[in-house]
Design an enzyme around this catalytic site. Structure first.
Site, mmCIF file in Angstrom:
data_model
loop_
_atom_site.group_PDB
_atom_site.id
_atom_site.type_symbol
_atom_site.label_atom_id
_atom_site.label_comp_id
_atom_site.label_asym_id
_atom_site.label_seq_id
_atom_site.Cartn_x
_atom_site.Cartn_y
_atom_site.Cartn_z
ATOM 1 N N LYS A 97 221.208 12.348 21.270
ATOM 2 C CA LYS A 97 221.913 12.627 22.531
ATOM 3 C C LYS A 97 223.259 11.953 22.471
ATOM 4 O O LYS A 97 223.449 11.000 21.707
ATOM 5 C CB LYS A 97 221.117 12.056 23.717
ATOM 6 C CG LYS A 97 221.437 12.707 25.041
ATOM 7 C CD LYS A 97 220.605 13.947 25.264
ATOM 8 C CE LYS A 97 221.017 14.693 26.489
ATOM 9 N NZ LYS A 97 220.055 15.776 26.776
ATOM 10 N N ASP A 154 225.043 19.325 28.203
ATOM 11 C CA ASP A 154 224.182 18.672 29.196
ATOM 12 C C ASP A 154 225.072 18.622 30.450
ATOM 13 O O ASP A 154 226.018 19.419 30.555
ATOM 14 C CB ASP A 154 223.746 17.276 28.702
ATOM 15 C CG ASP A 154 222.562 16.701 29.492
ATOM 16 O OD1 ASP A 154 221.411 17.046 29.185
ATOM 17 O OD2 ASP A 154 222.782 15.909 30.430
HETATM 18 N N1 GLU Z 1 220.765 18.901 27.188
HETATM 19 C C1 GLU Z 1 219.619 19.748 27.054
HETATM 20 C C2 GLU Z 1 218.359 18.909 27.115
HETATM 21 O O1 GLU Z 1 218.312 17.957 27.863
HETATM 22 C C3 GLU Z 1 219.705 20.682 25.860
HETATM 23 C C4 GLU Z 1 219.933 20.029 24.547
HETATM 24 C C5 GLU Z 1 220.196 21.000 23.401
HETATM 25 O O2 GLU Z 1 220.235 22.207 23.606
HETATM 26 O O3 GLU Z 1 220.362 20.503 22.293
HETATM 27 O O4 GLU Z 1 217.361 19.180 26.497
#
Ligand code: GLU
Length: 458
Positions: free
Chosen positions: A139, A179
């Site tokens: 992340k 996100d």
């Molecule tokens: N931000 C999204 C999550 O919390 C998607 C992450 C992604 O597609 O890599 O899962």
């Protein structure tokens, strides 16, 4: 009798192991309350799995899992439209790569800290494992606030952010996506700068891309649609249906919009959505096209909804969770439902809560749902549809093909069904029938932990 006391002994040893690891986490990461919260929920959930299999403690799995493989933090300088120099902080946490390249979104919001990025990255490990697809956990983000910035400012920020981030990512190493605060516009600027710096067209380095440059159909809809597919599974397993249900959705961003759209398609009525300034109540049902126009195109406040639909009501600073509903879908942000708000939902007769946002319910709120037999779909299971379709986007990029909307949507529906089934089976197998927090944590954990053991201490 002898067998019962062995189970008790094993459980006690597992509890002690988890408690020891949690103490280290708190000492090593002082003040990181969101990270502590995510780890605490996880550790409490996996105790039955630790008790059954001593190999996890013997291999130091919890100690390794809770320490990121790599935590990168960097300066992001950029020049605003007035010519002033601004400095933000950028992050990428590469948490676990046992089952695939690090995968997870980037969040641009003033509240982003090391603790936020770490809690999100930690959750992502198990969420990604639950999808059944080969993606590890990561992340990132920044305390940059895209709200109120011009497109040119957002572009300069994204270019500066990517100039550092590109050293650490790639289609087989780490694949960021969106996100909160990172949508199609930001991914476009990030990808442009990545391509320029690398001098190569590595489409699979970012997901959530535009359709003209390697994006996947249904990626935009995936988190919200997936959340509703998961909710349907949860309701059906309890002999209920979504048809005719009154739903409160918090937020009005990407997850909220497509949850509203799918819920309406399946015959439910969403009566509320919100942003950080207040909420809209439309007893006729929220008009999703208006929300899309306001939020995705014009980037305006949700309060403007009532100018377009005067029969709806706007409550400035209001608490969405005070509105009576059958189903609550928190799709805004972490810790948006505390114990009092959970009690209010229960008092007003809620039958199901499913999390579109990451960790929107506090630990106390979750206890209240369980005590009151509210069906509860935790984030790492219920909102996994977004990252699942990101992994399908990576698959399309690898083969230089693009699939139809229907193909991707069918995959998504099957993935959400499997996540529900696997989480609920794990809950039953480990003595916590119906508890999807325990079930999803254990199901996500076992695959990652067994893979880590297979790959050795690295
Ligand atoms: N931000 C999204 C999550 O919390 C998607 C992450 C992604 O597609 O890599 O899962």
């Amino acid at each position: 009798m002898a067998q019962t006391s062995t189970i008790q002994n094993d459980t006690k040893a597992a509890e002690e192991y988890a408690a020891r690891v949690f103490e280290t986490i708190k000492q090593r990461n002082p003040g990181e309350t969101e990270f502590h919260q995510a780890v605490e929920e996880f550790l409490n959930s996996v105790i039955p799995a630790l008790a059954k299999e001593p190999k996890y403690e013997a291999n130091g799995i919890l100690e390794q899992l809770t320490e990121p493989e790599r935590l990168i933090s960097f300066r992001v300088p950029w020049v605003d439209d007035s010519g002033a120099v601004n400095v933000n902080r950028g992050y990428r946490v590469q948490f676990n790569s046992a089952i695939g390249p690090y995968k997870g979104g980037l969040r641009f919001h003033p509240s982003v800290t090391g603790s936020i990025v770490k809690f999100l990255g930690f959750e992502q490990i198990f969420k990604n494992s639950l999808t059944g697809l080969p993606i590890g956990g990561g992340k990132g983000g920044s305390d940059f606030d895209p709200k109120g910035k011009s497109d040119a400012e957002v572009m300069r920020f994204c270019q500066s952010f990517m100039t550092e981030l590109q050293k650490h990512i790639g289609p087989d190493t780490d694949v960021p996506a969106g996100d909160i605060g990172v949508g199609g516009r930001e991914i476009g600027y990030l990808f442009g700068q990545y391509k320029r710096l690398r001098g190569a067209y590595d489409a699979g380095t970012l997901t959530g891309k535009g359709l003209s440059y390697g994006g996947s159909l249904a990626r935009t809809e995936a988190t919200g649609y997936g959340l509703v597919y998961f909710t349907v599974e949860m309701l059906e397993a309890a002999g209920e249906t979504i048809r005719g249900k009154k739903i409160v959705v918090s937020g009005s961003g990407n997850v909220a919009i497509y949850a509203i759209e799918k819920a309406h398609e399946l015959g439910a009525k969403v009566i509320v959505c919100s942003d950080s300034a207040g909420f809209v109540y439309d007893k006729e049902g929220i008009k999703v096209e208006t929300v899309k126009q306001l939020k995705e195109v014009e980037r305006k406040r949700i309060s403007e909804y009532v100018i377009i639909h005067p029969s709806a009501e706007y409550y400035a600073g209001g608490d969405v969770w005070s509105v009576p509903c059958d189903i609550a879908l928190p799709c805004a942000t972490q810790n948006e439902i505390n114990a009092d708000q959970a009690r209010a939902l229960v008092k007003n007769g809620v039958i199901a809560v499913a999390e579109g946002a990451n960790m929107p319910s506090t630990l106390e709120a979750v206890d209240i749902y369980h005590e009151n037999k509210v069906l509860f779909g935790p984030a790492k299971a219920a909102n996994a549809g977004g990252v699942a379709v990101s992994a399908l986007e990576m698959a399309q990029n690898s083969t230089r093909m693009s699939w139809t909307f229907q193909t991707v949507d069918e995959h998504l529906q099957n993935i959400m069904k499997d996540i529900h089934k696997n989480s609920s089976n794990a809950a039953s197998e480990y003595g916590a029938s119906g508890n999807l927090v325990i079930g999803s944590n254990i199901a996500g954990f076992l695959k990652v932990a067994d893979t880590m053991i297979a790959q050795g201490i690295i």
